[in-house]
Design an enzyme around this catalytic site. Structure first.
Site, mmCIF file in Angstrom:
data_model
loop_
_atom_site.group_PDB
_atom_site.id
_atom_site.type_symbol
_atom_site.label_atom_id
_atom_site.label_comp_id
_atom_site.label_asym_id
_atom_site.label_seq_id
_atom_site.Cartn_x
_atom_site.Cartn_y
_atom_site.Cartn_z
ATOM 1 C CE LYS A 294 -4.527 1.162 1.818
ATOM 2 N NZ LYS A 294 -5.687 0.808 2.807
ATOM 3 C CD GLU A 384 -19.427 -3.474 7.762
ATOM 4 O OE1 GLU A 384 -19.552 -4.470 6.943
ATOM 5 O OE2 GLU A 384 -18.456 -2.739 7.596
ATOM 6 N NE ARG A 412 -22.485 -4.516 2.472
ATOM 7 C CZ ARG A 412 -21.197 -4.453 1.985
ATOM 8 N NH1 ARG A 412 -20.474 -5.267 2.677
ATOM 9 N NH2 ARG A 412 -21.059 -4.370 0.736
#
Ligand code: TPP
Length: 441
Positions: A294, A384, A412
């Site tokens: 990243k 979630e 969600r």
């Protein structure tokens, strides 16, 4: 004439749409294209701020290789979450608007179907790419267009969600679906990625057996491109090579009927372009495991804290210094910090209190409790639904879970809130933040 000060490099300036990339450049020139693309992202995002950063930098080579190897937009490229698609936006007709990213009247910070034919699926919430790309692949097979490719690019963080597993489970059963899943594995979610899957991926990446097989498969694929045998022969050779060694070690993706390739270096743009072109000839569901970093390629994000560089705001691109916006008058403390300190205070007095976050420990400041009381605070991954039902389970045993979810992502888990918590009268405390209208964050 452009109405902004950002100048693309000499190669990038020749690319308006991906067919320019495919026709104007040789494989050997791709590293330079990638370098100019990365520089353009740094130049613009450092000044406009209000954007994501590290994730797009980490997939620059992958983005260039994908648009080079595949015939986009005829081939369907599906990004996951979409915060990493800036390079894709720049290569697909939006370079001259890129400086309006996430600004009023400007382009969206995420792929958006109404914005471009290259944005095959609207995203923002994570882990949708496999299901969406599978739907496209099944539809196109049914329509008699089996030559079209469907590529889902999903991060190792996004792969932790139930929805991603649901997609894998179905895809492994759709043997005619022309689906390639690219796992963009950088070991990071916004915070360091967590969970058993993450450990499994690290094991594969460092395992000598896998690396040996990878080399064999690469060799095979190399031969294939040279002599051009039919897809069936390739498939059976590759699967034979894999069965001999990989299966002994039981590969999760192979067990789900995917052909697994990798891990490969996600920053070797020439190697990526070659392997992607070769994978086109292999039918059925397949997965390419790419290892990336990243923030790669920009000194300060590559060497610094990736969480900080996920969405840094305005920064000085020469020094890497992030510009702090000093408010005109003193501001109240942030909601999440009040939450983070309060839960620790409460938990010190009540040993039943536990904290739960689905992959947002620094965003919601549960990291304060995770540090102070590691056995009582959980980052459960981008999950979630699981976070809510896991909290319900804790509550059945007399615990007092504080389940902390960004309001948007709570969508969600509506069903779990109703079915698993409310209807069962369980004592779960929900702490939602980022409710209401959200501007620059
Ligand atoms: C359903 C949902 N929950 C949480 C988020 C917040 N979020 C945005 S990016 C991200 C991390 C994604 O990690 P990964 O897929 O590995 O991509 P990377 O940023 O590492 O490239 C998270 C948790 C989200 N977008 N959607």
């Amino acid at each position: 004439m452009s109405n902004h000060p950002y100048k693309p490099g000499p190669f990038l300036s020749q690319i308006t749409v991906p067919s320019d990339l495919r026709t104007n450049f040789t494989e050997e020139q791709l590293p330079q294209v990638a370098q100019e693309l990365r520089q353009y992202i740094v130049d613009v995002i450092s000044e406009i701020g209000n954007s994501h950063f590290g994730a797009s930098l980490g997939v620059v080579e992958l983005t260039v290789a994908l648009h080079y190897a595949f015939n986009t937009p005829e081939d369907q490229l599906v990004w996951d979450v979409g915060h990493q698609a800036y390079g894709h936006k720049i290569l697909t007709g939006r370079r001259e608007k890129f400086h309006t990213n996430r600004l009023k009247g400007g382009i969206s910070g995420f792929p958006k179907r109404s914005e471009s034919e290259y944005d095959t699926f609207g995203v923002g919430h994570s882990s949708t790419s496999i299901s969406a790309a599978l739907g496209m692949a099944v539809a196109n097979h049914y329509k008699g267009e089996p030559q079209r490719q469907h590529i889902a690019v999903i991060g190792d963080g996004a792969m932790t969600a139930g929805l991603a597993f649901e997609g894998l489970n179905h895809a492994g059963f759709e043997k005619d679906a022309n689906l390639l899943v690219i796992l963009n594995d950088n070991c990071m979610s916004i915070d360091p990625n967590v969970g058993a899957l993450k450990e499994y991926l690290t094991d594969i990446t460092t395992s000598h057996t896998y690396n040996k097989v990878k080399d064999e498969v690469w060799k095979l694929l190399g031969k294939v491109s040279k002599f051009g045998p039919d897809a069936q022969t390739i498939a059976s050779k590759v699967s034979h090579a894999l069965k001999g060694t990989l299966l002994k070690q039981s590969n999760l993706f192979e067990a789900l009927n995917f052909r697994y390739f990798g891990p490969v270096d996600g920053h070797d743009v020439i190697g990526l372009a070659k392997v992607l072109a070769d994978l086109k000839d292999i039918p059925g569901p397949k997965i390419l495991h790419c290892v990336t970093r990243k923030g790669a390629g920009y000194k300060f994000s590559e060497e610094g804290n990736p969480t900080k560089w996920h969405a840094p705001g305005v920064f000085n691109k020469e020094t890497g210094e992030i510009v702090k916006i000093v408010p005109k008058s003193p501001e109240p403390p942030k909601y999440q910090d009040v939450f983070g300190h309060s839960i620790v205070e409460l938990a010190e007095k009540n040993d039943k209190i536990m904290g739960v976050t689905p992959a947002m420990p620094s965003g919601c400041s549960l990291n304060i409790m995770m540090q102070a009381m590691p056995k009582r605070a959980f980052d459960v991954g981008i999950a979630e639904q699981h976070a809510v039902t896991f909290s319900a389970g804790l509550a059945t045993q007399g615990m007092v879970p504080f389940c902390n979810i960004y309001s948007s992502f709570m969508q969600r888990a509506f069903d779990q809130v109703l079915h698993d918590v409310a209807l069962q009268n369980l004592n779960v405390v929900f702490c939602l933040d980022r409710g209401g209208l959200v501007g620059a964050s």
